[in-house]
Design an enzyme around this catalytic site. Structure first.
Site, PDB file in Angstrom:
ATOM      1  N   GLU A 423       0.836  -1.214   0.000  1.00 25.71           N
ATOM      2  CA  GLU A 423       0.000   0.000   0.000  1.00 25.71           C
ATOM      3  C   GLU A 423       0.863   1.254   0.000  1.00 25.71           C
ATOM      4  O   GLU A 423       0.701   2.157   0.837  1.00 25.71           O
ATOM      5  CB  GLU A 423      -0.956  -0.022   1.185  1.00 25.71           C
ATOM      6  CG  GLU A 423      -1.878  -1.220   1.138  1.00 25.71           C
ATOM      7  CD  GLU A 423      -3.001  -1.196   2.170  1.00 25.71           C
ATOM      8  OE1 GLU A 423      -3.005  -0.321   3.043  1.00 25.71           O
ATOM      9  OE2 GLU A 423      -3.891  -2.066   2.070  1.00 25.71           O
ATOM     10  N   GLU A 500      -4.082  -9.004  -0.093  1.00 27.47           N
ATOM     11  CA  GLU A 500      -4.509  -8.820   1.298  1.00 27.47           C
ATOM     12  C   GLU A 500      -6.022  -8.699   1.309  1.00 27.47           C
ATOM     13  O   GLU A 500      -6.586  -7.937   0.520  1.00 27.47           O
ATOM     14  CB  GLU A 500      -3.847  -7.565   1.871  1.00 27.47           C
ATOM     15  CG  GLU A 500      -4.000  -7.448   3.363  1.00 27.47           C
ATOM     16  CD  GLU A 500      -3.262  -6.240   3.918  1.00 27.47           C
ATOM     17  OE1 GLU A 500      -2.081  -6.029   3.575  1.00 27.47           O
ATOM     18  OE2 GLU A 500      -3.894  -5.502   4.686  1.00 27.47           O
TER      19      GLU A 500
HETATM   20  C1  GAL Z   1      -4.145  -2.796   5.414  1.00 28.92           C
HETATM   21  C2  GAL Z   1      -2.649  -2.788   5.679  1.00 28.92           C
HETATM   22  C3  GAL Z   1      -2.297  -3.712   6.834  1.00 28.92           C
HETATM   23  C4  GAL Z   1      -3.227  -3.470   7.991  1.00 28.92           C
HETATM   24  C5  GAL Z   1      -4.640  -3.675   7.546  1.00 28.92           C
HETATM   25  C6  GAL Z   1      -5.660  -3.534   8.655  1.00 28.92           C
HETATM   26  O1  GAL Z   1      -4.533  -1.741   4.633  1.00 28.92           O
HETATM   27  O2  GAL Z   1      -1.953  -3.215   4.552  1.00 28.92           O
HETATM   28  O3  GAL Z   1      -0.966  -3.499   7.216  1.00 28.92           O
HETATM   29  O4  GAL Z   1      -3.028  -2.175   8.445  1.00 28.92           O
HETATM   30  O5  GAL Z   1      -4.924  -2.708   6.556  1.00 28.92           O
HETATM   31  O6  GAL Z   1      -6.957  -3.696   8.152  1.00 28.92           O
END
Ligand code: GAL
Length: 807
Positions: A423, A500
């Site tokens: 991100e 993710e």
């Molecule tokens: C994502 C991020 C992760 C964590 C997650 C929590 O956007 O890549 O590191 O923060 O959100 O939902």
């Protein structure tokens, strides 16, 4: 003169890359974790050799001082960083070296120090490493003394710039340290690189690049003999090269091999070969070195997703941060093995190491256990996410850190993707184009055999400048399950992975009836969260971050789309820090499928029913409610046509999953007694599960994850504590205080109950059970007496014996 004890342990191969532990080793690799002096607080004078550290604490590495501290909202790392203390600390180790080591090349290897370490040997400054996750080494040769003269290595660790992380980092020398003693002519640090340019059923071609280093002031002739052995130590290929190397120089030597009828590495049968390399000067053996080799090929396809050795498979992945719960950031092989074993039993076949270089042990274990790995270099580039982010060091360090990351990890067959970031802010502006190109070219200059990816969030192609660079081989997208459908159109010809997903919020053992409560938190960006007063979140898969999805929503989507290579769930385990959506005292995350103590939440079994072939029937919640209350009873099951539910012997009917359902539900008017589920296939019973209304707490049950441990100062046993009623039922809300006492060959190194707002110390020898359970972690203390654990509370006490293996 102080008596200095140096414990020389030849590390077994699994503890580090590249060095074999054989008889007649000429390369000596010493475990350098023992007997360090430690001082919390800044003592600049400590870099001077003559500094007296007598009053400092003596400890063994790996060590994380943050996890030893107390939680406080005032700690500068804030709850996002775990609410534990950070700061500056110093480590020193005094040691002697035998006179025979004069005229050798001696270096020290650090697997990771968080953060901004500076190292001195005998007062001589060796360097600084701001990045807290990279591995590095220093050549000590020119500054060492031998015989009975003492050497002092001093390390300053500065984790005082806060916040510098979006999650708990830990502080200190939290990974392993080794001293490597080699001859002047030796294989350089990370000095081998193996690839398999051609693989078929009949044969595999193996290309092997060895970097030789000659530290002598003399040109040398050498012979390198490498032998590939299979997993029974049987030689299957050999190559010999004879050449010469100039004085004070490094040189690459290439060797090629052919392996007939190769055994391939895959997730079910992670077959490993080894390349054993010997370097000779004349007839004298001067170095030996072992490189792991796994033969496998894989492909990402824009239409059909991922395949391994031509077998199509979905990536069933989880993201993991590096902390090991109550042990903090300490990289302990057994702790990581337990974590991965719990994941593997759930059906996980891949790990995304988020969002930083991993420990060596994690990759070694993934090689051995058959887990595919996406390694990741950065969470930010030039644009920061937190005040003291890596952006401060980007210009000076990113090239070196990225190179070192690839060099260390490129021999692990489990590693299949290089992620250059998570991100990253630069995806939103045109500076992203040049940086992406630069990073990809750095990776490719060192390894062209794996795709380079990045975990992106911007899904409008014209607006995503990392994508616009055209340099990525594989597009990772975070949290885009709703938008995937038109990706083949938008990102024509691109290979796509859900890098993710999910970010669901759950507390183990806490249930708010989904039929009566909200489905999602929060409904919109920044909307307030109407949570529970005790900082719990329901363990039904019903709440997720607004950017995420429930587990089921995400998996249904990914499962139905062939072109998506797979998914990495955020996260496999709860981790310290990022307690979204709650404020302090919440101090660890709610996102895990498994809690911080390693105890599965219910959704674990949804994945198990989908991602494994083993029979699953998991029914929840517990059966202690208010008389007359309507309770949602959920069941995850597989390998069956239907599940029938009974309340106190009376059938409540059979149900089966319809369409893409992943669970079934009964709404049941509660009455105390027994709820029982039976899954059947073709009329035959597959599994039966019963849950009884529990009475009051009356006994303590202790269940260890192993019955014996090695007396090596490292091995761990995790003992799960269950609070039970007189009939042996888990008491679902039991929160009895437990005191632990351990004698013999082990010491308590952590206690945890998995509750995200528990502020009691992980390092104490007592803890309150949470929702009926807690865990105590015992580590070998080197003694060989049987370990006796005694757990006491107001309901009595229980003992458990753990044997010691002395091998
Ligand atoms: C994502 C991020 C992760 C964590 C997650 C929590 O956007 O890549 O590191 O923060 O959100 O939902």
């Amino acid at each position: 003169m102080k008596h200095i004890k140096i414990i020389y342990i030849l590390l077994i191969t699994i503890f580090f890359v590249g060095c074999g532990a054989e008889e007649n080793n000429v390369r000596i690799v010493k475990d350098f974790n023992f007997d360090w002096k430690f001082n919390l607080g800044d003592v600049p004078e400590a870099k001077v050799t003559s500094f007296n550290d007598e009053n400092w604490r003596t400890l063994n590495l790996p060590h994380d001082w943050s996890v030893e501290g107390e939680f406080s909202i005032d700690n500068p790392a804030k709850p996002e960083g775990g609410a534990l203390p950070t700061g500056i600390a110093w480590y020193r180790k005094t040691f002697t070296l035998p006179i025979e080591y004069d005229n050798k090349s001696i270096s020290i290897e650090f697997d990771g120090i968080y953060r901004k370490s500076e190292v001195w040997i005998n007062g001589q400054y060796l360097g600084i490493r701001p990045n807290g996750y990279v591995s590095f080494a220093y050549d000590l040769t020119d500054y060492l003394k031998y015989g009975d003269k003492e050497n002092v290595i001093t390390v300053k660790v500065d984790n005082s710039e806060q916040p510098n992380s979006r999650w708990y980092s830990g502080s200190g020398i939290y990974r392993n340290v080794r001293l490597v003693v080699a001859e002047k002519l030796h294989i350089a640090h990370w000095g081998t690189y193996v690839t398999t340019p051609e693989i078929s059923k009949e044969k595999a071609l193996v290309n092997f690049e060895i970097t030789l280093q000659n530290d002598a002031n003399l040109d040398k002739k050498y012979k390198v003999v490498s032998s590939i052995v299979n997993n029974e130590e049987f030689e299957v290929a050999q190559a010999t090269s004879e050449e010469s190397i100039n004085k004070n120089s490094v040189k690459k030597q290439i060797q090629n091999f052919e392996i007939l009828n190769p055994n391939l590495w895959d997730t079910k049968n992670p077959y490993l070969y080894k390349i054993k390399t010997k370097v000779f000067e004349g007839s004298k053996l001067v170095d030996n070195y072992t490189t792991p080799l796994g033969i496998r090929y894989f492909n990402f396809d824009a239409k059909n997703g991922f395949s391994l050795n031509d077998v199509p498979m979905k990536i069933h992945g989880v993201c993991l941060h590096h902390d090991n719960g109550a042990l903090g950031a300490v990289a302990n092989y057994e702790a990581i093995k337990r974590k991965l074993t719990i994941m593997k039993d759930m059906g996980v076949n891949a790990i995304r190491v988020s969002h930083n270089p991993s420990s060596l042990e994690l990759l070694q274990l993934c090689d051995e256990m058959g887990l595919i790995v996406q390694v990741e270099a950065f969470d930010s580039w030039k644009k920061r996410k937190v005040k003291y982010d890596y952006n401060l060091y980007w210009d000076e360090w990113h090239k070196k850190d990225l190179e070192d990351f690839v060099k260390r990890d490129r021999n692990f067959p489990s590693v299949m993707m290089w992620s250059i970031g998570n991100e990253i802010r630069e995806q939103f502006d045109s500076t992203g184009v040049a940086i992406t190109k630069e990073l990809v070219s750095i990776v490719k200059s060192l390894d062209k055999t794996r795709p380079v990816t990045c975990a992106l969030t911007e899904n409008i192609p014209e607006k995503n400048f990392i994508y616009q660079s055209g340099a990525l081989d594989l597009l990772g997208f975070n949290y885009k399950h709703k938008d995937f459908y038109d990706f083949p159109e938008k990102f024509k010809g691109e290979k796509i992975l859900a890098s993710e997903s999910v970010s669901a919020i759950e507390t183990r053992g806490h249930y708010d009836m989904p039929s009566d409560t909200i489905k999602r938190w929060p409904p919109a960006h920044n909307a307030p969260f109407d949570g529970n007063d005790d900082y719990t979140a329901s363990a039904y898969d019903q709440i997720s971050a607004y950017w995420g999805a429930t587990h089921e929503e995400n998996w249904k989507t990914v499962k139905s789309l062939n072109f998506i290579a797979g998914t990495f769930i955020w996260t496999g385990f709860d981790y310290l820090g990022e307690p979204i959506p709650y404020p302090y005292p919440a101090r660890s995350s709610y996102f895990g499928i498994v809690d911080l103590a390693g105890l599965p939440k219910d959704v674990y079994y949804m994945y198990q029913s989908e991602w494994t072939k083993k029979d699953v029937l998991h029914v929840f919640p517990h059966w202690n409610w208010e008389e007359g209350q309507e309770v949602d009873v959920w069941a995850y099951y597989n390998n069956a046509d239907e599940v029938e539910l009974f309340l106190n012997g009376k059938s409540l009917g059979s149900k089966s999953k319809q369409n893409d359902d992943l669970h079934i539900i009964w709404r049941v008017k509660y009455e105390p007694g027994t709820i029982k589920a039976i899954s059947r296939k073709d009329g035959k019973v597959v599994l039966e599960k019963e849950i009884h209304t529990a009475g009051t707490p009356s006994k303590i049950e202790l269940i260890a994850n192993k019955e014996s441990i090695k007396n090596n100062h490292y091995d761990l046993v995790y003992v799960m504590v269950n609070i039970k009623d007189a009939d042996g039922n888990l008491v679902p809300k039991a929160n009895n205080s437990l005191d632990f006492e351990v004698t013999g060959g082990g010491s308590i190194v952590g206690v945890d109950n998995g509750y995200q707002a528990n502020l009691s110390s992980f390092k104490a020898s007592k803890i309150k059970a949470f929702n009926g359970k807690c865990v105590v972690i015992i580590q070998s203390n080197g003694k060989s007496e049987t370990i006796r654990l005694k757990a006491s509370s107001n309901i009595g006490n229980t003992e458990k014996l753990i044997k010691i293996k002395t091998d």
